[in-house]
Scaffold this active site. Structure first.
Site, PDB file in Angstrom:
ATOM      1  CD  GLU A 127      -2.954   0.921   0.073  1.00  0.00           C
ATOM      2  OE1 GLU A 127      -2.892   1.732  -0.854  1.00  0.00           O
ATOM      3  OE2 GLU A 127      -3.782  -0.006   0.097  1.00  0.00           O
ATOM      4  CB  VAL A 130       0.306   3.354  -4.934  1.00  0.00           C
ATOM      5  CG1 VAL A 130      -0.418   4.235  -5.940  1.00  0.00           C
ATOM      6  CG2 VAL A 130       0.962   2.178  -5.649  1.00  0.00           C
ATOM      7  N   GLY A 132       1.483   7.210  -0.792  1.00  0.00           N
ATOM      8  CA  GLY A 132       1.712   7.349   0.654  1.00  0.00           C
ATOM      9  C   GLY A 132       0.546   6.883   1.495  1.00  0.00           C
ATOM     10  CB  ILE A 134      -4.143   7.896  -0.761  1.00  0.00           C
ATOM     11  CG1 ILE A 134      -3.943   9.399  -0.550  1.00  0.00           C
ATOM     12  CG2 ILE A 134      -5.500   7.618  -1.392  1.00  0.00           C
ATOM     13  CD1 ILE A 134      -3.946  10.211  -1.837  1.00  0.00           C
ATOM     14  N   GLY A 185      12.943  19.744   1.492  1.00  0.00           N
ATOM     15  CA  GLY A 185      12.903  18.280   1.576  1.00  0.00           C
ATOM     16  C   GLY A 185      11.741  17.665   0.817  1.00  0.00           C
ATOM     17  CD  GLU A 188      14.678  11.902  -3.027  1.00  0.00           C
ATOM     18  OE1 GLU A 188      15.856  11.846  -2.668  1.00  0.00           O
ATOM     19  OE2 GLU A 188      13.727  11.504  -2.347  1.00  0.00           O
ATOM     20  CG  ASP A 199       7.501   8.522  -7.707  1.00  0.00           C
ATOM     21  OD1 ASP A 199       7.984   7.684  -6.923  1.00  0.00           O
ATOM     22  OD2 ASP A 199       6.431   9.123  -7.477  1.00  0.00           O
ATOM     23  CE  LYS A 203       4.481   7.035  -6.014  1.00  0.00           C
ATOM     24  NZ  LYS A 203       4.665   8.434  -5.637  1.00  0.00           N
ATOM     25  N   GLY A 301       6.470  11.037   3.168  1.00  0.00           N
ATOM     26  CA  GLY A 301       6.848  11.430   4.525  1.00  0.00           C
ATOM     27  C   GLY A 301       6.815  10.231   5.451  1.00  0.00           C
TER      28      GLY A 301
HETATM   29  N1  LIG Z   1      10.301   8.731   1.893  1.00  0.00           N
HETATM   30  C1  LIG Z   1       9.028   8.674   1.536  1.00  0.00           C
HETATM   31  O1  LIG Z   1       8.240   9.571   1.829  1.00  0.00           O
HETATM   32  C2  LIG Z   1       8.526   7.489   0.782  1.00  0.00           C
HETATM   33  C3  LIG Z   1       7.174   7.445   0.399  1.00  0.00           C
HETATM   34  C4  LIG Z   1       6.691   6.312  -0.263  1.00  0.00           C
HETATM   35  C5  LIG Z   1       7.551   5.262  -0.568  1.00  0.00           C
HETATM   36  N2  LIG Z   1       8.876   5.374  -0.211  1.00  0.00           N
HETATM   37  C6  LIG Z   1       9.740   4.233  -0.547  1.00  0.00           C
HETATM   38  O2  LIG Z   1      10.179   3.641   0.673  1.00  0.00           O
HETATM   39  C7  LIG Z   1      11.482   3.112   0.513  1.00  0.00           C
HETATM   40  C8  LIG Z   1      12.384   3.717   1.591  1.00  0.00           C
HETATM   41  O3  LIG Z   1      12.436   5.110   1.397  1.00  0.00           O
HETATM   42  P1  LIG Z   1      13.110   6.076   2.506  1.00  0.00           P
HETATM   43  O4  LIG Z   1      12.766   7.451   2.082  1.00  0.00           O
HETATM   44  O5  LIG Z   1      12.768   5.598   3.858  1.00  0.00           O
HETATM   45  O6  LIG Z   1      14.666   5.813   2.215  1.00  0.00           O
HETATM   46  P2  LIG Z   1      15.904   6.401   3.025  1.00  0.00           P
HETATM   47  O7  LIG Z   1      15.474   7.446   3.986  1.00  0.00           O
HETATM   48  O8  LIG Z   1      16.962   6.732   2.024  1.00  0.00           O
HETATM   49  O9  LIG Z   1      16.415   5.147   3.897  1.00  0.00           O
HETATM   50  C9  LIG Z   1      16.853   3.982   3.274  1.00  0.00           C
HETATM   51  C10 LIG Z   1      17.245   2.971   4.342  1.00  0.00           C
HETATM   52  O10 LIG Z   1      17.544   1.749   3.687  1.00  0.00           O
HETATM   53  C11 LIG Z   1      18.749   1.243   4.246  1.00  0.00           C
HETATM   54  N3  LIG Z   1      19.388   0.342   3.275  1.00  0.00           N
HETATM   55  C12 LIG Z   1      19.799   0.597   2.023  1.00  0.00           C
HETATM   56  N4  LIG Z   1      20.305  -0.514   1.454  1.00  0.00           N
HETATM   57  C13 LIG Z   1      20.204  -1.486   2.399  1.00  0.00           C
HETATM   58  C14 LIG Z   1      20.560  -2.862   2.426  1.00  0.00           C
HETATM   59  N5  LIG Z   1      21.117  -3.466   1.370  1.00  0.00           N
HETATM   60  N6  LIG Z   1      20.308  -3.562   3.564  1.00  0.00           N
HETATM   61  C15 LIG Z   1      19.758  -2.978   4.640  1.00  0.00           C
HETATM   62  N7  LIG Z   1      19.390  -1.673   4.683  1.00  0.00           N
HETATM   63  C16 LIG Z   1      19.627  -0.944   3.557  1.00  0.00           C
HETATM   64  C17 LIG Z   1      19.568   2.459   4.562  1.00  0.00           C
HETATM   65  O11 LIG Z   1      20.595   2.091   5.459  1.00  0.00           O
HETATM   66  P3  LIG Z   1      21.578   3.172   6.129  1.00  0.00           P
HETATM   67  O12 LIG Z   1      20.725   3.860   7.182  1.00  0.00           O
HETATM   68  O13 LIG Z   1      22.654   2.347   6.691  1.00  0.00           O
HETATM   69  O14 LIG Z   1      21.997   4.099   5.037  1.00  0.00           O
HETATM   70  C18 LIG Z   1      18.485   3.366   5.147  1.00  0.00           C
HETATM   71  O15 LIG Z   1      18.295   3.065   6.512  1.00  0.00           O
HETATM   72  C19 LIG Z   1      11.904   3.452  -0.920  1.00  0.00           C
HETATM   73  O16 LIG Z   1      11.598   2.369  -1.748  1.00  0.00           O
HETATM   74  C20 LIG Z   1      11.007   4.616  -1.289  1.00  0.00           C
HETATM   75  O17 LIG Z   1      10.760   4.701  -2.675  1.00  0.00           O
HETATM   76  C21 LIG Z   1       9.376   6.436   0.437  1.00  0.00           C
END
Ligand SMILES: NC(=O)c1ccc[n+]([C@@H]2O[C@H](COP(=O)([O-])OP(=O)(O)OC[C@H]3O[C@@H](n4cnc5c(N)ncnc54)[C@H](OP(=O)(O)O)[C@@H]3O)[C@@H](O)[C@H]2O)c1
Length: 418
Positions: A127, A130, A132, A134, A185, A188, A199, A203, A301
């Protein structure tokens, strides 16, 4: 796999990734002890990074979590789609239950992920991948599993929506609006995935499976972004009483086939998506019998996305799996890009090559550098990268028309309600 457990034992979660989403989930679970769900192990990548929790709380090999039979559910929220697929597919081969937020990975491998669940009996929910917070995947998969849908369209990317909102509010150009989004923030450092609409295309590809039973490759779906939008384009839309938004559309055509694209689009003041601003997302469903539904909410977020992961955890505990009902129905949808869309096209200057051939033109304004008319979707797909490189901005008006294969005549004109 997991050993026999007593009913009141807390749910044991293995969390892979402790960034924005992982920490958001952790924080929510700390605040909701009544859920009786415990993050037992956390895997991250970098052993030297400063963390908000003690060092001994972390593992540095995600595979160790996959091998731990005490973990009831795994949550994969890392930022590396290739590694995410390796981890998720390995877990599914073990028959495990796993949640992911990785849209790029799910969109790229959905066919295989569905097959792995069927073969090994594991479950994957996504969920959070796609829009966040919603709840659109489960709404389509469960609630609308057996009702035909006329269209599913929406603003699926908060970063590009933030930039367009600020340009509209300030009358500013793209570059300062993007810089502001990055400073806050909301975008990116490398904004390509968001601004060039890769992106939201991921979705849309995921939703195509649940809404229409279509397993598409992301490349089959046109994605045009906003990197070439200018204040002039925003003013043009405003003069019509409209706004420019990046709209992802899945749409059933008059002949029953289904099409999909993600492009900038002029959105009228009467349309629900007109009100979706800044980092918010919105989805409009047009169901054949239920009529129009509109969902909006925070698309990204830590807490909003963590909330969607939490909803999947609770659903997994209750035994939920996606039905993929429209994948298994006998009345399969057929995907097509064989149609024309009406577009506003503005070239950066007279010398920029004219990459598109209009079949009909309703407005031609060489002095201002733009024209409005119908072009084939196939041309837009073919020239996507060249249009981007040439500085050309393309936005759909929302009108489409279908070409009949035999006579190559225009059969219908349809306006999409967003
Ligand atoms: N941020 C959002 O608002 C958001 C919204 C929807 C979906 N997403 C999706 O959610 C996922 C995570 O996003 P995020 O924003 O949370 O990313 P992030 O803040 O960049 O954090 C990524 C985390 O993954 C860890 N990591 C990377 N490679 C790894 C591995 N091989 N083994 C174990 N841990 C590993 C990193 O470790 P370190 O701490 O050691 O660097 C870090 O803790 C992504 O697929 C993103 O597209 C994000």
């Amino acid at each position: 796999m997991p050993t026999t457990k007593s009913a009141d034992r807390p749910l044991q979660i293995g969390l892979i990734g402790f960034g924005c989403v992982g920490q958001g989930l952790y924080d929510i679970l700390e605040k909701l002890p009544e859920l009786n769900a415990h993050i037992r192990r956390i895997a991250v990548k970098n052993p030297t990074k400063a963390r908000p929790l003690p060092h001994d709380r972390f593992d540095f090999h995600a595979d160790d979590l996959l091998q731990d039979p005490e973990l009831d559910i795994l949550v994969e929220v890392i930022d590396d789609p290739t590694e995410a697929f390796r981890l998720v597919s390995t877990a599914l081969r073990q028959g495990r239950r796993i949640v992911t937020a990785n849209k790029a990975m799910v969109a790229r491998h959905l066919t295989e992920l569905v097959a792995l669940q069927r073969e090994f009996g594991g479950t994957l929910l996504y969920e959070a991948a796609v829009c966040g917070s919603i709840p659109i995947v489960r709404t389509l998969d469960a609630y609308f599993s057996h009702e035909p849908l006329e269209s599913v369209s929406g603003i699926f990317n908060g970063s590009s929506n933030y930039v367009l909102s600020r340009m509209t509010e300030e009358g500013s150009d793209y570059t300062p609006a993007l810089a502001e989004a990055q400073a806050l923030g909301f975008a990116e450092t490398d904004p390509t995935l968001d601004m060039a609409a890769f992106d939201p295309r991921s979705k849309a590809t995921i939703l195509a499976a649940h809404a229409y039973g279509l397993l598409l490759e992301p490349e089959q779906v046109l994605n045009l972004g906003i990197e070439n939008v200018t204040a002039q384009d925003i003013r043009y839309a405003a003069a019509l009483g409209q706004k420019i938004k990046v709209v992802a559309s899945l749409q059933k055509l008059p002949d029953g086939r289904v099409t999909a694209f993600v492009t900038p689009q002029f959105v009228a003041a009467t349309a629900p998506l007109y009100t979706v601003e800044r980092e918010f997302n919105g989805v409009v469903l047009e169901a054949t019998y239920a009529g129009t539904q509109f969902l909006s909410g925070c698309g990204a977020g830590g807490h909003p996305t963590g909330s969607a992961v939490l909803a999947d955890l609770v659903a997994l505990r209750a035994g939920l799996r996606y039905s993929y009902a429209k994948l298994t129905t006998t009345e399969k949808s057929t995907y097509t890009t064989d149609l024309e869309v009406e577009v506003y096209v503005r070239r950066p200057d007279e010398d920029a090559s004219n990459l598109l051939t209009f079949s009909t033109i309703s407005q031609d304004n060489p002095a201002e550098g733009y024209a409005v008319g119908y072009v084939s979707l196939a041309q837009l797909l073919r020239h996507r990268d060249a249009l981007r490189r040439s500085g050309t901005f393309v936005a759909r008006t929302g009108k489409i028309r279908l070409l009949q294969a035999k006579a190559n005549t225009i059969s219908e004109t349809a306006a999409l309600t967003v």
